[in-house]
Scaffold this active site. Structure first.
Site, PDB file in Angstrom:
ATOM      1  N   ASN A 191       0.800  -1.225   0.000  1.00 40.50           N
ATOM      2  CA  ASN A 191       0.000   0.000   0.000  1.00 40.50           C
ATOM      3  C   ASN A 191       0.836   1.280   0.000  1.00 40.50           C
ATOM      4  O   ASN A 191       0.279   2.379   0.073  1.00 40.50           O
ATOM      5  CB  ASN A 191      -0.941   0.017   1.213  1.00 40.50           C
ATOM      6  CG  ASN A 191      -0.194   0.020   2.549  1.00 40.50           C
ATOM      7  OD1 ASN A 191       1.024   0.020   2.591  1.00 40.50           O
ATOM      8  ND2 ASN A 191      -0.946   0.013   3.639  1.00 40.50           N
ATOM      9  N   LYS A 192       2.154   1.161  -0.091  1.00 39.69           N
ATOM     10  CA  LYS A 192       3.010   2.339   0.016  1.00 39.69           C
ATOM     11  C   LYS A 192       3.145   3.074  -1.321  1.00 39.69           C
ATOM     12  O   LYS A 192       2.622   2.649  -2.346  1.00 39.69           O
ATOM     13  CB  LYS A 192       4.397   1.940   0.536  1.00 39.69           C
ATOM     14  CG  LYS A 192       4.378   1.417   1.965  1.00 39.69           C
ATOM     15  CD  LYS A 192       3.847   2.445   2.950  1.00 39.69           C
ATOM     16  CE  LYS A 192       4.045   2.050   4.407  1.00 39.69           C
ATOM     17  NZ  LYS A 192       3.255   0.895   4.812  1.00 39.69           N
TER      18      LYS A 192
END
Length: 376
Positions: A191-192
């Protein structure tokens, strides 16, 4: 008909990841280590600058664990940690048998409060428990108050570990987050800003410390023709396949940062003139935030929950900000210093969909759901 899910922050693949992965398969570099690992480390060193050295590892949590080991944190020690953060900032302290000491946030950046930090250092030192390190987090990509925090820590000769897991591409006074402390960590979780599927990196000040980190991350095998170990090691090195994904992602990093910042501008326009809702914004021109996640403060817990549920009704994911560590059941008995800033942010704070791969159609659905909520 159920609408497609709009996620908070989903992976965003580019066009070149497959190229690096294919090269790994073509040359049978599917085991840990290989040219993609070396290449990703070089790419990150070139991006961060400041003559830093990178050790690519399996997770950001692993990187933080290695940083604590290299700073000599042992069982019975204490380490100060920002309370308003994800649990991965604190868990490695416990891996070492040490005790976390949590510190409140300040309201400008939502990060570790310099005043509460100094109070904690003074009291723990007076009790004969001088902290061995301070973990300061760039929350949601917003740089912490770099000069104040490092001045306080330096005053008492305590090293800072910079948790830049959410802050790749952010900078303070033109210097990249991840380069202010002796050691820092990055995360490439799915999710970065960019991802390696799962992965992270330890940012080191020099080649010698990087070599020590890599030694520990590869089971601490001694130089011998047989398998010999004089230290406890860890299976923390990044794989060549994952690093290949990262190499392709690094090629679009600046574009991804621009897209995330574009989502923040999108929400800024939606909430302009809405007095009861404010956005987490850079407190001045010295701060450049990648806005990994756009976060807002509502007027009350009830309003936050009402907005979250209204978005969920339209299959749009949003999420309360991190629950402070000093409120977590697992840490209920550890020391805490400060007031209720972090608690208040948790009560009223909400993270909104911020992915770099959101489409115009996604944005219109989000706008419509929020506008409908605000008109009720």
């Amino acid at each position: 008909m159920t609408k497609n899910k709009i996620w908070l922050s989903s992976p965003h693949m580019g066009e070149n990841e497959q190229k690096y992965i294919k090269e790994a398969f073509d040359h049978n570099w599917v085991a840990p280590l290989g040219p993609n690992v070396n290449g990703l480390e070089a790419d990150l060193e070139g991006f961060l600058g400041e003559e830093k050295k990178i050790a690519a590892v399996s997770t950001g949590t692993a990187a933080l664990h290695l940083a604590l080991i290299l700073l000599g944190v042992k069982a019975g020690d204490e380490v100060i940690c920002q309370s308003l953060t994800f649990s991965a900032s604190a868990n490695p302290i416990v891996y070492q048998g040490a005790t976390p000491v949590f510190v409140d946030s300040e309201p400008d950046t939502w990060n570790i409060c310099p005043g509460a930090l100094e109070d904690a250092i003074k009291e723990r030192t007076a009790l004969g428990m001088k902290p061995k390190a301070v973990i300061a987090v760039h929350l949601y990509g917003m740089p912490y108050k770099v000069e104040e925090i490092h001045a306080v820590a330096g005053k008492y000769d305590i090293p800072v570990i910079e948790d830049a897991a959410e802050a790749l591409g952010s900078h303070y006074k033109g210097q990249n987050c991840g380069t202010f402390a002796p050691m820092a960590i990055l995360s490439f979780n799915g999710n970065k800003i960019i991802t390696t599927s799962g992965g992270g990196a330890l940012v080191c000040p020099d080649e010698d410390l990087k070599k020590k980190a890599v030694f520990l991350a590869t089971q601490a095998r001694d130089q011998a023709p047989h398998y010999q170990h004089s230290h406890i090691g860890y299976n923390y090195r990044m794989s060549n396949i994952c690093a290949g994904i990262g190499r392709g992602q690094m090629e679009v990093l600046e574009e991804r940062v621009a897209q995330r910042r574009g989502m923040h501008a999108f929400y800024t326009e939606i909430f302009s003139g809405v007095k009861e809702i404010t956005l987490l914004r850079a407190p001045g021109t010295d701060y450049f935030c990648n806005h990994w996640l756009t976060a807002i403060l509502t007027e009350s817990f009830e309003q936050r929950e009402a907005l979250r549920l209204a978005l969920d009704e339209d299959n749009i994911e949003s999420r309360p900000v991190w629950k402070p560590m000093h409120l977590q059941p697992v840490f209920k008995d550890v020391p805490y210093y400060g007031g209720r800033v972090a608690e208040d942010i948790f009560d009223r704070g909400l993270c909104l969909p911020s992915g770099s791969n959101l489409t115009d159609t996604d944005r219109e659905r989000i706008r419509s759901a929020i506008t409908k909520f605000l008109s009720i």
